[in-house]
Design an enzyme around this catalytic site. Sequence first.
Site, PDB file in Angstrom:
ATOM      1  N   THR D  78     -12.674  10.704  34.556  1.00 48.62           N
ATOM      2  CA  THR D  78     -12.731  12.107  34.190  1.00 48.62           C
ATOM      3  C   THR D  78     -11.362  12.764  34.198  1.00 48.62           C
ATOM      4  O   THR D  78     -11.024  13.560  33.335  1.00 48.62           O
ATOM      5  CB  THR D  78     -13.668  12.841  35.172  1.00 48.62           C
ATOM      6  OG1 THR D  78     -14.908  12.156  35.191  1.00 48.62           O
ATOM      7  CG2 THR D  78     -13.890  14.262  34.745  1.00 48.62           C
ATOM      8  N   ASP D 153     -16.124   7.562  40.499  1.00 47.22           N
ATOM      9  CA  ASP D 153     -17.291   6.767  40.880  1.00 47.22           C
ATOM     10  C   ASP D 153     -16.956   5.665  41.878  1.00 47.22           C
ATOM     11  O   ASP D 153     -17.653   5.478  42.865  1.00 47.22           O
ATOM     12  CB  ASP D 153     -17.948   6.148  39.635  1.00 47.22           C
ATOM     13  CG  ASP D 153     -19.024   7.051  39.068  1.00 47.22           C
ATOM     14  OD1 ASP D 153     -18.866   8.277  39.186  1.00 47.22           O
ATOM     15  OD2 ASP D 153     -20.015   6.537  38.510  1.00 47.22           O
ATOM     16  N   LYS D 230     -17.604   8.764  48.417  1.00 46.61           N
ATOM     17  CA  LYS D 230     -18.075   9.835  47.542  1.00 46.61           C
ATOM     18  C   LYS D 230     -19.469  10.211  48.023  1.00 46.61           C
ATOM     19  O   LYS D 230     -20.388   9.405  47.962  1.00 46.61           O
ATOM     20  CB  LYS D 230     -18.110   9.350  46.086  1.00 46.61           C
ATOM     21  CG  LYS D 230     -18.431  10.468  45.088  1.00 46.61           C
ATOM     22  CD  LYS D 230     -18.343  10.006  43.639  1.00 46.61           C
ATOM     23  CE  LYS D 230     -18.608  11.170  42.677  1.00 46.61           C
ATOM     24  NZ  LYS D 230     -18.572  10.751  41.263  1.00 46.61           N
TER      25      LYS D 230
END
Lengths: 600, 600, 409, 409
Positions: D78, D153, D230
Amino acid sequence: MDTKIGLEVHFQLNTGKLFCRCPVEQTQDEMFRFRRKLHISASELGNIDAAASYESMRSRSFEYIVADNSCLVEMDEEPPKSPNRLALATAIAVSRSLGCDVMDHITYMRKIVIDGSNTTGFQRTAIVGINGRIETSRGPVRISTVCLEEDAARKIEEKNNVVVYSLDRLGIPLIEISTEPDIVDEEHAVEVARSIGYLVISTGNARRAVDAVRQDVNFSMGYGRVEIKGVSKLAQIRDVIRYERERQENLRIAVDTIRSRGGIDRSSFKLKDVSDFFSNTKSKIIRNGLESGRIFASLLKNMAGTLKNGKLRMGKEIADLVRSYGIKGVMHSDELPGYGLTAEEVETVYRSLGKSENDAVLLIVMDPARVSFIENAIFDRIQKIMSMDLSETRGPSGDETVFLRPMPGKDRMYPETDVPVIEVGADLAAMASSIRPRTYGEVVQDLVKTYGISKQNAEYIASEMILDLFQRMAQLIDAREAARMITQIIPDLERKTGKVLDQDKILRLCQRSKEMQLDRYQLEKALEILYEKNSVEAALSDSRIRELSRQELEDLISDILNTRGDATRNAIIALIRERTDRVFDPRMAMECFNEVKNRR
Amino acid sequence: MDTKIGLEVHFQLNTGKLFCRCPVEQTQDEMFRFRRKLHISASELGNIDAAASYESMRSRSFEYIVADNSCLVEMDEEPPKSPNRLALATAIAVSRSLGCDVMDHITYMRKIVIDGSNTTGFQRTAIVGINGRIETSRGPVRISTVCLEEDAARKIEEKNNVVVYSLDRLGIPLIEISTEPDIVDEEHAVEVARSIGYLVISTGNARRAVDAVRQDVNFSMGYGRVEIKGVSKLAQIRDVIRYERERQENLRIAVDTIRSRGGIDRSSFKLKDVSDFFSNTKSKIIRNGLESGRIFASLLKNMAGTLKNGKLRMGKEIADLVRSYGIKGVMHSDELPGYGLTAEEVETVYRSLGKSENDAVLLIVMDPARVSFIENAIFDRIQKIMSMDLSETRGPSGDETVFLRPMPGKDRMYPETDVPVIEVGADLAAMASSIRPRTYGEVVQDLVKTYGISKQNAEYIASEMILDLFQRMAQLIDAREAARMITQIIPDLERKTGKVLDQDKILRLCQRSKEMQLDRYQLEKALEILYEKNSVEAALSDSRIRELSRQELEDLISDILNTRGDATRNAIIALIRERTDRVFDPRMAMECFNEVKNRR
Amino acid sequence: MERALLRYRNSVISGLIINEANGVITVKSSNGYNMTFDKSEVEFIERKREEYADHRKIEAIEKGQGEKRISVLATGGTIASRVDYETGAVSPVSDPELIFGGSDILTRFTVAVKPVMNEFSENLKPADWIRIGEIVARESSDSDGVVVAHGTDTMSYTSSALAFMFEAMRVPIIFVGSQRSSDRPSSDSRENMEAAINFAGTDIGEVAISMHGTTSDGRISLLRAVRSRKMHTSRRDAFESIGLPPIADYDGIVKFMGSYRKVSEEMKFSPKLDERVSLIYFHPGLNADDFENMISGKHAVVIMGTGLGHTARDLIPVIKNASANGTYVIMTSQCIYGSTGLNVYSTGRELLAAGAIEAGNMVPEVAFVKAMYLLGQYPHEQFRDLFRTNMRGEILDRDVPEETLRISR
Amino acid sequence: MERALLRYRNSVISGLIINEANGVITVKSSNGYNMTFDKSEVEFIERKREEYADHRKIEAIEKGQGEKRISVLATGGTIASRVDYETGAVSPVSDPELIFGGSDILTRFTVAVKPVMNEFSENLKPADWIRIGEIVARESSDSDGVVVAHGTDTMSYTSSALAFMFEAMRVPIIFVGSQRSSDRPSSDSRENMEAAINFAGTDIGEVAISMHGTTSDGRISLLRAVRSRKMHTSRRDAFESIGLPPIADYDGIVKFMGSYRKVSEEMKFSPKLDERVSLIYFHPGLNADDFENMISGKHAVVIMGTGLGHTARDLIPVIKNASANGTYVIMTSQCIYGSTGLNVYSTGRELLAAGAIEAGNMVPEVAFVKAMYLLGQYPHEQFRDLFRTNMRGEILDRDVPEETLRISR
């Protein structure tokens, strides 16, 4: 019957905590707090542990202050980590030096403790060595066990039904050394405690702090075993043993007196509400008491003159018990009238209870809800004393002792399954071998040789177990001056001020004094101010440590001679001290005196 | 050149939010706040979006108040959920009723908006229908698009460089209906807005709240397109169009005047620091200004008498711009001396700038750091006006309009990839078919038939789009009384007090009035008090709604007749009202008057 | 049990032989301490056998004078067990008196404790969930509430399974566990259980979990089973309902914090589960072959993907294939908090195209249990729709920020 | 690209054809809106081809006047991507100006952006970790700091791998990601990257992650890679270092919060990993056969067990067998927070006896990466010892309560 004395000596270690990797010292204040209760069901306790059920009855809740040297282990929020290996090795080394059979496996147990001082409700403890001995001037004293335990949480305060503890101390390794009751008297007890002390402290792994060493004294002279918990200074061991012997002897006399009059009986001991007799009293204690409770009184059959009469102090036995339940207003006929009560008021109560000459009367201000419980507790205690079963747990209070709680039953112990059995393998044994405990004689000899201090000072340092403090101080200031501070000046200041300072503070003062190149007079003055102000920097910035200059001295002496022309060389130092609280070099003062005198 | 007017009408829906499942209404206050910045790199904006770069230049940060009707979607902390299906169906139904070609797929786009009113920095919007029309008394008006968008956050305040928004409104579905510029004048604009309104509001899925309907007016009379954003009432559409036409006409005159004198030039427009001339001034505005900044002045070549002179108001054009940058202290020669300045002070400045008769002078109190930026901005604006390019975004302010920001470029739009393209399948189409928008005529006819109210009242209710309020009120109180309240009493009170109450509050008053069985006089009085006190319960417990009894009326009338024996039957109601603010039945008052009169 | 007198070096020790294995012997000595020795280091002076009562049996028992009758079903785990002081052996607790002595529970309720099984919860299988469910169903017919004492390790799984199997319930079904065993004075079991019984006395028609709300004693939280997760290995407040505040708190009285489903007139219990479901943790380096093996033979797999619910691109053909062959592939996220969002990145869109079903904000373990339930109970053609339908509160409409959840407490 | 003029019902629409597939056509109309139609519903009046520049290529670029030179390696994800306004296509960002324009970064630093790869992080394999590591190693020889822009991720996995491979480093290695893509005005990429570059300008000798500390802009936290995870699918503050406060915060300046490893004189980089390691999520119903299949052929497996680190009893023989055959079996906990504790319950003790290694408080994903590193880099006989040894800060000495961690912020 012979006096039998046994000791349990506890030493905190500075190795890091026992069952987690938290440090022994905290660096910050409170992080946060949490609250717990401890539960133990009656049926489980059964008839076994009177001490535990005493705590349970109090049904308190516990508030814990989380310190920055605590983690989830101290919070009882995760299982213990493996025991600290240096602590284990130290305990093994100490066991060896006491001639123990060292265990080839160390097995941790849980000892139930429900006063809240352990968040788990138990203390983890393991035997490291058994069956040792220590030689003394009065023959060998047997060592039954050397254990390595975790220390308890530090009690901060108790308010209403909440006890507040700090977790900073919880989990610090504690070596516990228990002797058999082979000690013959109080001097011997001090000697044994001291001898054991050398061994542990000289490992270098003992913690230096005010409460880092604590002794429990077991005392018996034929009337049951009394355990005096938490004696922190050697001299206090002597005091409490002496006090306890006298107390028991006096109780024997009191009991004999009461028995000779026909003894006590349960039926005559009844706490009655006598508040109505005091509706117009001027007694403050009673009037305050009536605001939140009622006044109860009972006959104490045949006990007149045993409650507080010369050495006879049965009254204190009762009051200590009642006070342990948080009730303060206890009065009895040996001290009445008093407490602002009039003779008339007292007589009215006596009459209402049918007091005869030999009888005493007890007055208690308390919550009516607890009357029946307290009545039973008091009678049980009197009856126990009457049967000359004086066994119980007591605590030191100055040079006296006070009732703490009934003697615990056999410890309720079960295996600490979270900690696997530790095999004492080659590596642990080797680590233990590298730690060399030394005896008193060895320590004294070493000190004289290394630092050139007097044997007398060396013996003091060794016997007060302040070897480490001395060694660290001697790195900062002249060794002989350090010895003087430790053996004379500090004890003097402690006596005068009633304060005991943290060793680290004193060391920091020495460090700063070295940096600021203070002389011994300034340092001593600064130390004096430190006891007053409790802050190193405040002490060092105090104007009093600014030394008098030669000129200032001469001016001062002139001044003195102006008013007191007769002042002699011998008196001048004292006269200067009267006029200033700043430091000065007495030698220089003498010189100035001579000079000023000559000039006149 | 012809006047061209277009409308964009926005309706909030009450279906639940568009891209999450939060409700449209909030029930609690602030939960917490967070702060963000929005970034857009210069190279990306390029020459495309003047409005966006205007915002970006302001480099503000945004504080968002999290309301309980918002979730991670409004916080831009998670991707949007699928669009609310009832909102989609409503937009489709409205599109159909406007004769649009309804899209067979609905594709969401992101429209860049960086004033912070969208936490994402963009507004999600999709076309639902295109190419429709609506019939009006002046012929058909073409509908270019019907969009279904998300509403923006509600602005709470702006302090220093922080703009505070509440998330309560963010994400409420908004149907946007855009007309082509087929509208010929202000009356026509109101008619079109009203006609569109019926269609949407009659679906029953439009939100009832003060700011639930908002119009943007596009206006052009040959001098560029002006967009007037956020007109919330129908009548205001008329006012702002009228004002805007006059403004542009007057600017035309001012520009012609200036041009005829030779126009303006960049070189003569220079903001100079003239603070020193005011060192002893008594002008408050200048003295305050000097505390935090400096005083700047510039010549406005050939502009004397165009700044504020009758209908010529070039000064306001400049002041509005400067104010939009947060700078308040703007003065000019058409109003000087004034603001506490002396003629001498003013003259000194004029002289220093070399002002001749035709020239004007501008004075600004501001931070010196921003001078060069502001100087450019002002000159650019004057130059733009001089070229009669009046295009810009303006906002309503009472019945005027004010400068908001430059006209945005073509919207910077790109696909909302987080929301898959929605196929308008059979189920969505069926749901849309069950929603039936109605026209003005249909609504009026229905009202008269169902509630028996006058056609005039029905038309008012229909044209003010308060159908839903009326229907709900008519369930609580007599329908004709409800119509009276809505068409007369409430508008009167709004005019008198300058307040607009929440409809829910008025409905709650009716509900309570029904429970308390108040009569119409009491209800009307309670409503009046509600506008005063803003609390339903306070209004209902006010002593003024206690009705005067017959006895009280008679006493009051006797009293009146004692001092004013000449009081007539016609005057008596007014005379009673003078003496009491409690309610009474006028009919009963007449009866009492007759009786008292007769008795005398 | 044997009592021994033995010599170790210069010492003589007497005690009970607790353990004797692997060349090592443990004796509980008369001073209460256990001592462990290498057998080669000790010399037995005497050994003799001694009777010792075994307390491990557990029988059903009912106590209390309260009007409301609460069934407590013991399935094992920390909450139901205590250590024998003598031997250190763990045995189940049956007598409510042991837990509630001193509190007012037994005056307010009649508590019937029944043993169901005695297992650490990590050993429970879906078949055990059904068995527990059946006994709960039976108990609920003549109780006012059912409490299931359960190990904490898989309590969220079991309680979720019951939540799905009980489409409607007559009485509350409250799971309770403890993180510190009942034999410790500091155990959380007493407060958790007291709260559980009080929760079981309400009208809540959900399956929920009663555990500590903070590290302090004094506040017990009731968590919706199908949102719950054990989030800490050892703390008392290990359980959390993800993205949702507790349904209720107990601090002496039950305080409801939000809306909840009420009990029904009739019970609806559907005890069928399809065990051919698995839960797979995606991680870098998980190769397609291994992945294919894991899926093979399953009727559904729940993948804990990364981020918004992703796997590596090379697994997508496997998913497509499995999906085409009738295996339901469900994407959840290993992040635990937040929702999956397969429309955001191309990976997600490719997964959707391959047939993956997104679990949204369903807790991964709950998605796993739900898949078992749907496959067992409904025609396969309804799977996709029902999976995305909120059946028991397992799907949250709204992802409310944790900051708001904290304030809502 | 094609431009089209088409008729839909009564309307005529002109625009750029964005997409045309599956019977559906999307046109970016002249009003900026994309419009999608069933192809059967539209009639083309005109179509014509038009040149369109493709911005997808990315080249190395260096900008700025600062003394310190920071290498920014773009790997995809991203943070490194933006949407093309015209087409909606995602393309990588290369020009630092696009990110830093307006800030003072380019006056304080010289920033060299280099493309390494352009992958969503869920697609990265251990081989990619090595490749990234090698480029980092190379860059670190003539930079003062290295920033790795990475998809979020699997950023914890990759950064942990680098943390192990770099036993010593000359310059800081800072990973940075973003949860909102750079093309959004609300993107977190700009602040995360600005902070990362500032962190990369310090003397920290660790691999760490630079991400938002809260949902608000303005405070970026630096997290130790080998404790990071995460924890939310979509929030800006998704990353957390489990059981440890951030190493530092950036809010305009770098503020160190605790102790950290400093950079070394010399770099020590050991880029070998054994890929035959897997990460398995234990769950009820996981049967021994399936489990055995998952383990088969692996040199190590990391199991995310329940609670303190448990599996069902029937898997223990499989573990014992695997362990006996040289496969290292590591127990972590699916609880995420807290430590494993295999000495507490008999299940744990049986697992230890079967040869399981406990990961303590190591984050499961980090344990997985560490196993790959140890197997690749060290003789197998050192595996057990090294696994339990704290090598890079991956093991916490102390499990400090979260309440204290919060106060320490």
